[in-house]
Design an enzyme around this catalytic site. Structure first.
Site, short mmCIF file in Angstrom:
data_model
loop_
_atom_site.label_atom_id
_atom_site.label_comp_id
_atom_site.label_asym_id
_atom_site.label_seq_id
_atom_site.Cartn_x
_atom_site.Cartn_y
_atom_site.Cartn_z
N GLU A 1 -20.09 -58.86 26.74
CA GLU A 1 -19.17 -59.80 26.91
C GLU A 1 -18.88 -60.79 26.09
OE1 GLU A 1 -20.73 -58.34 29.43
OE2 GLU A 1 -19.53 -57.55 30.96
N HIS B 1 -21.32 -60.37 42.52
CA HIS B 1 -19.96 -59.71 42.48
C HIS B 1 -18.89 -60.07 43.39
CE1 HIS B 1 -22.59 -56.67 40.06
NE2 HIS B 1 -21.69 -56.16 39.91
#
Ligand SMILES: Cc1ncc(C[n+]2csc(CCOP(=O)(O)OP(=O)(O)O)c2C)c(N)n1
Lengths: 334, 327
Positions: free
Chosen positions: B60, B129
């Site tokens: 990322e 998450h």
């Protein structure tokens, strides 16, 4: 792409088994079987809506976590990813606690707070399953740093997938473990897919273990089909870490039989490919090997019945346990 | 008018903008061959090829930076985060580079880039998450932050975001992808960034929300109507810049305000909204401004706890009644 130093690992067929005894192999087979059955039970519970969220199964890869942790002492540490039920079990976490956690129950090993991706167990030095890819590699290096700092002789095993080898957490954890000579074995479980991405689309060089070279770190790379081989080879790295404090990057080639998680239909690979790997299932091979080296039929039957009972008990325990009821007590330690 | 899903709306927006401008490309994990982890980029690889739909490995920080660098020299990247939880790995690039390069370069280099993907709590995926990170990004000058609640807004706002000359953090509702809304066909209409939207008119109280909480507020308003309480629901849509005027107009009209967000309470974005409302509507307020947020905890996994932690319709109704001095 290949480099002079990288060779693609093809599964040996037939396997050249490492010498072993029934005394050594039977407990390893038992663990692998228990993990397989536990994973199957959790898949079933998931399809019944009793387990929610993401569920990443390790079916097909059991020889890696079982062989690797078999090289450890109880006081050694293990750090793993979200695909960690097997690693936890192999480190000694009870199936009951794992299954109850998947069910989100109060009796789960983290009280229903973590679920499938976040199994932790201090009693067995299982430092957890982590959900952010690569983020746990420095955590593992940190545990190893503490061992070196205290001189306690412990070793840390840190597991991750080949998909993690492109992220900064891995690169930095690797660099620091090498620089500071931390007693850690970094184990890349190369199951050849990062979610839907085959490794040739995510890595410029398919041999992850080569990353060790630039850091002057020891490395190893082999096929994870024989649990005893995994135990021996990881054992060498563990010894290196324990005696000389040197880290090792080890890549074990393996294959996951199921989708990335329960919601992944796995359309990115052919049925034939999956069937081919299933034919070489390390669990079946281990069983056959056990028979070949003289494990008695009656003993095998008893072992398998025992595993069946253990997992059935774990499921029943999870089913019967009270729901999780406390989400406030563990935000900060008072 | 066609009724389409939020997912389809986003897909159309990207497709149309990529047809329109050859400098627009998409980069992210599983966006191409896999058609997107949440299928938002379905079919785009076939249409635009690997040159413009770039499957990135798990890196990322790297591909976010690559997007920013490409934007500096004239491309218009759309960077997809599989979920915004993983944007934290890249937040240095977003905060220290994307948001600052225009100012650092004395206005020479602007960064036309969109960072998009699902955010907010999902279902039973645990603390790493399942979190709402909009307040992190809304804090940063140099960024725009957009969070659409409907398919209509998703499409119009994403098109605006792609055409915007600045970095836009575009957070989609992870649980909204299957929701549907009427969206004009072949729509080339943009919804400007920086405008809130009244999603339901009412006279008794103003409910301010964004993303999924707009739906929670609409349901609460429906139930309140059965008790004779008419709530106005205002969808913030753009957190940065905030459309204070639309919000304040509503609050001045109703005299009461409840701000609903699914994120954590401390330094949550709703606190800024509350400040703005008291500043602009002080004389017209009949009750203290109420906030409804998630509990101040990392998200637990167990479904029963997860539901307890997040704002539910009943929590909104309760806050409304407090603001109306009914309880
Ligand atoms: C930083 C980050 N990016 C993306 C994800 C989403 N994600 C979860 S697992 C995964 C694939 C990981 O593949 P690999 O490392 O090979 O391990 P495997 O799942 O095969 O065991 C991805 C992309 C994540 N969890 N964290």
């Amino acid at each position: 792409m290949s480099t002079p130093d990288s060779k693609r690992i093809e599964q040996e067929d037939p396997v050249e088994y490492v010498e072993t005894t029934t005394d050594e192999l039977a407990p390893l087979y038992r663990q692998m079987l228990a993990i397989r059955r536990m994973e199957e039970a959790s898949a079933k519970a998931y399809s019944q809506g009793k387990i929610g969220g993401f569920l990443h199964l390790i079916i097909g890869q059991e020889a890696v976590c079982v062989g690797a942790t078999a090289a450890l002492k109880p006081e050694d540490y293990v750090v793993a990813t979200y695909r960690e039920h097997g690693h936890a079990y192999a480190k000694g976490v009870a199936a009951r606690g794992i299954m109850a956690e998947l069910y989100g129950k109060k009796t789960g090993c983290v009280k229903g707070l973590g679920g499938s991706m976040h199994i932790f167990d201090k009693a067995t030095n299982f430092l957890g399953g982590y959900g952010i890819v690569g983020g746990h590699v420095p955590i593992g290096a940190g545990a190893a740093f503490a061992s070196k700092y205290r001189g306690d002789g412990r070793v840390t095993l840190c597991f991750f997938g080949e998909g993690a080898s492109t992220i900064g957490g891995f690169a930095e954890g690797l660099a620091l473990a090498a620089l500071w000579k931390l007693p850690i074995v970094l184990i890349c479980e190369n199951n050849q897919y990062s979610m839907g991405t085959p490794l040739y689309r995510s890595l410029a060089v398919e041999d992850v273990s080569l990353r060790a070279l630039g850091h002057g770190m020891a490395r190893d790379r082999f096929d994870g089909d024989d649990v005893v081989k995994v135990k021996r080879r990881i054992g060498e790295a563990v010894e290196r870490a324990r005696t000389s404090g040197e880290p090792t990057l080890v890549e074990v080639v393996t294959y996951r039989f199921r989708g990335h998680s329960m919601s992944d239909p796995g359309l990115y690979r052919t049925k034939d490919e999956v069937e081919e790997w299933k034919r070489r299932d390390p669990l079946n091979r281990c069983r056959q090997r056990l028979i070949d080296i003289g494990f008695a039929d009656a003993d095998l039957e008893a072992l398998e019945a025992d595993v069946k009972a253990e997992i059935e008990d774990a499921v029943k325990f999870a089913e019967d346990s009270p729901p999780a009821d406390d989400y406030k007590s563990y935000v900060v330690k008072e | 008018m066609a009724v389409i899903s939020y997912r389809e709306a986003l897909n159309q927006a990207m497709k149309e903008e990529m047809d329109r401008d050859a400098n627009v490309f998409i980069m992210g994990e599983e966006v191409g061959h896999y058609n997107g982890a949440y299928k938002v980029t379905q079919g785009l690889l076939q249409r635009f090829s690997e040159r413009r739909i770039v499957d990135a490995p798990i890196a990322e920080m790297g591909f976010t930076g690559i997007g920013i660098g490409a934007a500096m020299v004239g491309l218009r990247p759309i960077i997809e985060f599989m979920t915004f939880n993983f944007s934290l790995v890249a937040i240095d690039q977003i905060v220290n580079n994307a948001a600052k390069i225009f100012q650092m370069s004395g206005g020479q280099y602007n960064i036309p880039i969109v960072f998009r993907g699902p955010g907010g709590p999902a279902v039973q995926v645990g603390s790493q998450h399942s979190q709402s990170l909009e307040s992190y990004y809304a804090h940063v000058p140099g960024l725009k932050v957009v969070m659409p609640s409907t398919a209509l807004d998703a499409k119009g706002l994403l098109k605006s975001a792609i055409r915007d000359d600045n970095p836009v953090v575009f957070i989609e509702g992870e649980t909204l992808y299957n929701t549907t809304w009427e969206v004009p066909e072949g729509d080339d209409e943009l919804i400007p960034i920086g405008l809130a939207d009244v999603k339901r008119a009412g006279s008794d109280i103003t409910l301010i929300a964004w993303s999924k909480m707009v739906w929670t507020c609409l349901e609460a308003a429906k139930q309140l109507a059965e008790e004779g309480i008419e709530a106005e629901v205002v969808d913030v849509r753009t957190l940065r810049p905030l459309d204070v005027e639309t919000l304040a107009t509503s609050v001045k009209k109703t005299g009461r305000c409840v701000i609903v967000e699914v994120g954590w309470p401390v330094a949550g974005y709703g606190a800024e909204v509350a400040y703005q409302m008291q500043k602009h509507c002080m004389d017209m307020l009949d009750a203290p401004i109420e906030r409804v947020t998630s509990d101040d905890v990392p998200m637990p996994y167990a479904k029963n706890l997860e539901d307890e932690v997040q704002p539910q319709v009943k929590d909104v109704i309760e806050a409304v009644k407090r603001a109306l001095y009914l309880i």
